[in-house]
Design a protein around this motif. Sequence first.
Motif, PDB file in Angstrom:
ATOM      1  N   MET A   7      -9.630  -8.106  -1.812  1.00 47.38           N
ATOM      2  CA  MET A   7      -8.404  -7.317  -1.950  1.00 47.38           C
ATOM      3  C   MET A   7      -8.560  -6.074  -1.085  1.00 47.38           C
ATOM      4  SD  MET A   7      -6.435  -5.779  -5.310  1.00 47.38           S
ATOM      5  CE  MET A   7      -7.154  -4.141  -5.311  1.00 47.38           C
ATOM      6  N   GLU A   8      -7.622  -5.866  -0.175  1.00 43.42           N
ATOM      7  CA  GLU A   8      -7.717  -4.695   0.705  1.00 43.42           C
ATOM      8  C   GLU A   8      -6.551  -3.763   0.452  1.00 43.42           C
ATOM      9  OE1 GLU A   8      -5.765  -3.669   3.502  1.00 43.42           O
ATOM     10  OE2 GLU A   8      -4.265  -5.206   3.047  1.00 43.42           O
ATOM     11  N   ASN A   9      -6.785  -2.476   0.775  1.00 42.07           N
ATOM     12  CA  ASN A   9      -5.731  -1.486   0.616  1.00 42.07           C
ATOM     13  C   ASN A   9      -6.056  -0.259   1.449  1.00 42.07           C
ATOM     14  OD1 ASN A   9      -3.470   0.076  -0.861  1.00 42.07           O
ATOM     15  ND2 ASN A   9      -3.475  -1.921  -1.886  1.00 42.07           N
ATOM     16  N   VAL A  10      -5.167   0.720   1.395  1.00 38.92           N
ATOM     17  CA  VAL A  10      -5.371   1.955   2.143  1.00 38.92           C
ATOM     18  C   VAL A  10      -6.390   2.839   1.437  1.00 38.92           C
ATOM     19  CG1 VAL A  10      -3.075   1.956   3.159  1.00 38.92           C
ATOM     20  CG2 VAL A  10      -3.421   3.017   0.929  1.00 38.92           C
ATOM     21  N   ARG A  11      -6.949   3.772   2.181  1.00 39.81           N
ATOM     22  CA  ARG A  11      -7.940   4.695   1.625  1.00 39.81           C
ATOM     23  C   ARG A  11      -7.367   5.500   0.452  1.00 39.81           C
ATOM     24  NH1 ARG A  11     -12.629   7.562   3.413  1.00 39.81           N
ATOM     25  NH2 ARG A  11     -12.812   9.546   2.302  1.00 39.81           N
ATOM     26  N   CYS A  52       0.799  -1.221   0.000  1.00 41.93           N
ATOM     27  CA  CYS A  52       0.000   0.000   0.000  1.00 41.93           C
ATOM     28  C   CYS A  52       0.830   1.269   0.000  1.00 41.93           C
ATOM     29  CB  CYS A  52      -0.921   0.009   1.222  1.00 41.93           C
ATOM     30  SG  CYS A  52      -0.026   0.018   2.808  1.00 41.93           S
ATOM     31  N   GLN A  53       2.162   1.156   0.166  1.00 39.63           N
ATOM     32  CA  GLN A  53       2.968   2.364   0.308  1.00 39.63           C
ATOM     33  C   GLN A  53       2.855   3.296  -0.895  1.00 39.63           C
ATOM     34  OE1 GLN A  53       3.962  -0.743   0.765  1.00 39.63           O
ATOM     35  NE2 GLN A  53       5.155  -0.966   2.638  1.00 39.63           N
ATOM     36  N   ALA A  54       2.630   2.725  -2.081  1.00 38.72           N
ATOM     37  CA  ALA A  54       2.538   3.545  -3.291  1.00 38.72           C
ATOM     38  C   ALA A  54       1.270   4.389  -3.332  1.00 38.72           C
ATOM     39  CB  ALA A  54       2.579   2.645  -4.534  1.00 38.72           C
ATOM     40  N   PHE A  55       0.268   4.034  -2.485  1.00 40.99           N
ATOM     41  CA  PHE A  55      -1.009   4.742  -2.497  1.00 40.99           C
ATOM     42  C   PHE A  55      -1.264   5.518  -1.213  1.00 40.99           C
ATOM     43  CE2 PHE A  55      -1.845   0.544  -4.678  1.00 40.99           C
ATOM     44  CZ  PHE A  55      -1.526   1.014  -5.941  1.00 40.99           C
ATOM     45  N   SER A  56      -0.467   5.287  -0.174  1.00 43.90           N
ATOM     46  CA  SER A  56      -0.730   5.891   1.117  1.00 43.90           C
ATOM     47  C   SER A  56      -0.594   7.397   1.071  1.00 43.90           C
ATOM     48  CB  SER A  56       0.245   5.332   2.163  1.00 43.90           C
ATOM     49  OG  SER A  56       0.094   5.997   3.387  1.00 43.90           O
ATOM     50  N   GLN A 109      -8.566   3.733  15.205  1.00 41.36           N
ATOM     51  CA  GLN A 109      -9.030   4.339  13.972  1.00 41.36           C
ATOM     52  C   GLN A 109      -8.182   3.783  12.830  1.00 41.36           C
ATOM     53  OE1 GLN A 109     -11.093   7.178  13.015  1.00 41.36           O
ATOM     54  NE2 GLN A 109     -10.869   8.699  14.626  1.00 41.36           N
ATOM     55  N   ARG A 110      -8.803   3.160  11.857  1.00 36.21           N
ATOM     56  CA  ARG A 110      -8.034   2.641  10.713  1.00 36.21           C
ATOM     57  C   ARG A 110      -8.956   2.481   9.520  1.00 36.21           C
ATOM     58  NH1 ARG A 110      -2.906   0.537  11.172  1.00 36.21           N
ATOM     59  NH2 ARG A 110      -2.079  -0.497   9.329  1.00 36.21           N
ATOM     60  N   GLU A 111      -8.779   3.351   8.544  1.00 31.41           N
ATOM     61  CA  GLU A 111      -9.592   3.312   7.334  1.00 31.41           C
ATOM     62  C   GLU A 111      -8.979   2.344   6.329  1.00 31.41           C
ATOM     63  OE1 GLU A 111     -11.118   7.161   5.796  1.00 31.41           O
ATOM     64  OE2 GLU A 111      -9.931   8.041   7.425  1.00 31.41           O
ATOM     65  N   ARG A 112      -9.825   1.553   5.695  1.00 32.70           N
ATOM     66  CA  ARG A 112      -9.354   0.629   4.675  1.00 32.70           C
ATOM     67  C   ARG A 112     -10.338   0.577   3.522  1.00 32.70           C
ATOM     68  NH1 ARG A 112      -4.205  -0.024   5.862  1.00 32.70           N
ATOM     69  NH2 ARG A 112      -4.058  -1.848   4.513  1.00 32.70           N
ATOM     70  N   VAL A 113      -9.810   0.228   2.356  1.00 34.81           N
ATOM     71  CA  VAL A 113     -10.624  -0.040   1.173  1.00 34.81           C
ATOM     72  C   VAL A 113     -10.668  -1.547   0.989  1.00 34.81           C
ATOM     73  CG1 VAL A 113     -10.751   0.192  -1.334  1.00 34.81           C
ATOM     74  CG2 VAL A 113     -10.091   2.149   0.058  1.00 34.81           C
ATOM     75  N   ILE A 114     -11.860  -2.111   0.961  1.00 38.59           N
ATOM     76  CA  ILE A 114     -12.047  -3.559   0.857  1.00 38.59           C
ATOM     77  C   ILE A 114     -12.807  -3.869  -0.429  1.00 38.59           C
ATOM     78  CG2 ILE A 114     -12.948  -5.636   1.963  1.00 38.59           C
ATOM     79  CD1 ILE A 114     -10.950  -4.295   3.738  1.00 38.59           C
ATOM     80  N   LEU A 115     -12.160  -4.571  -1.359  1.00 37.64           N
ATOM     81  CA  LEU A 115     -12.821  -5.023  -2.585  1.00 37.64           C
ATOM     82  C   LEU A 115     -13.211  -6.482  -2.416  1.00 37.64           C
ATOM     83  CD1 LEU A 115     -11.085  -2.521  -3.573  1.00 37.64           C
ATOM     84  CD2 LEU A 115     -11.084  -3.619  -5.811  1.00 37.64           C
ATOM     85  N   ILE A 116     -14.493  -6.772  -2.578  1.00 37.23           N
ATOM     86  CA  ILE A 116     -14.995  -8.143  -2.496  1.00 37.23           C
ATOM     87  C   ILE A 116     -15.625  -8.486  -3.839  1.00 37.23           C
ATOM     88  CG2 ILE A 116     -16.555  -9.742  -1.325  1.00 37.23           C
ATOM     89  CD1 ILE A 116     -16.326  -8.017   1.163  1.00 37.23           C
TER      90      ILE A 116
END
Length: 409
Positions: A124-128, A87-91, A183-190
């Motif tokens: 697939m999960e990633n940062v906001r 996720c570092q490339a999108f954080s 507190q932790r925001e995540r993007v979750i693709l299902i």
Amino acid sequence: MGSSPEKVPFISLFSGAMGLDLGLEQAGFETRVAVEFDADAVKTIRHNRPTLPLVDRSIELTDGEELLRLSGLKRGEVPLVVGGPPCQAFSVIGKRRGLEDRRGQMVYEFVRIINETQPRSFVMENVRGMLSMSLRSTSDPAATKEEVAHGSLLRDVIQKFEAIGYRVDCFVVNAVNYGAPQQRERVILIGNREGKVANFPGPTHSNREPDGLPPFRTLEHAIGKDFVDPDPSLLNFSPRKLHYLAMVPEGGNWRSLPPEIQKESMGKSWGLKGGRSAYWRRLSFAFPSPTVVTMPNHASTSMCHPRETRAITVGEAAAIQEFPSSWSFRGTTQAKFRQVGNAVPVRLGEIVGKVVSQLLTAQAFDEVATPSRIIHIRPHVRTRSFWKNGVALSGDHDYYAGQLREDAS
């Protein structure tokens, strides 16, 4: 006595310290094979799961055939493939180089493995920050208007999944809404290839009294007085930083310091715009923890213990992420923090597992499939303020104090 329900097998990609996997296992799933490139995370997996098949090289150097063989599953019959590409490339904290960063290109390796294994579903999960990333930089003279548009990367990834037969539900969530003490925001693709619609539950906890829900769980729930630290490894602040942090009360930050000390300690950062709420921040037992970071001893992302003038330990960070106390992290202290800070909260992994379980057992639609979608479930939450009406606020006020209700989004 009846037999235990059979575990649902899954393939884990970009496994890291296995936070997502542990959560899924709590929801009735079973990790059959893991793929992880980071040497320290590999040591952690092997220490805690010595019999788990593990591909310890870049995902670019494996394929669906190998993963199916190691997992004992067949193409098209795999219930689930999961993973969180780097996720570092999108954080928003990083340089946000997106696909210009090789790590950002790993999302397409995830798509490739999905195509080669054809699972019934994937997560697939990633940062906001992935929500706003563009496919190409505006500085690229060959980039089209569509490629540099806000959010074009995520739209392209979803289209890639659709092209290989999957519809996708994308959820933007915050772990604190589901009982995590953080507190932790995540993007979750299902995604699934049966035309089904995944439904993520609404919040079970809240800091808004009108919601009628239990209050957010706090840092005290995670590392309070009865906490026994399984790993006191520490990346502490420098003596200079400790000097200033010693002046900050529990739940306070740079705003709690006298103006002359603010300027002295922050230098040029003092005049910058923005709240800079994490600068010289001391945590509070009365509130949820901020997002656990990979380096808690930075002045600008400070995670200072509420009562002791030191950074939080590896064991404390892992407890905030709700790893089992028996889960042991391997490598240097810095490597341990990197693994913990990059992990998916275990509780969020369990919630995701329950969503997928419902998806797998639901009946497929006969009519035209519902389009893929992106849904925000109260991801941006403000649990507290550090400054109001010219007064610095620390952690010595009621959780449901008036300014919290006013500031809550």
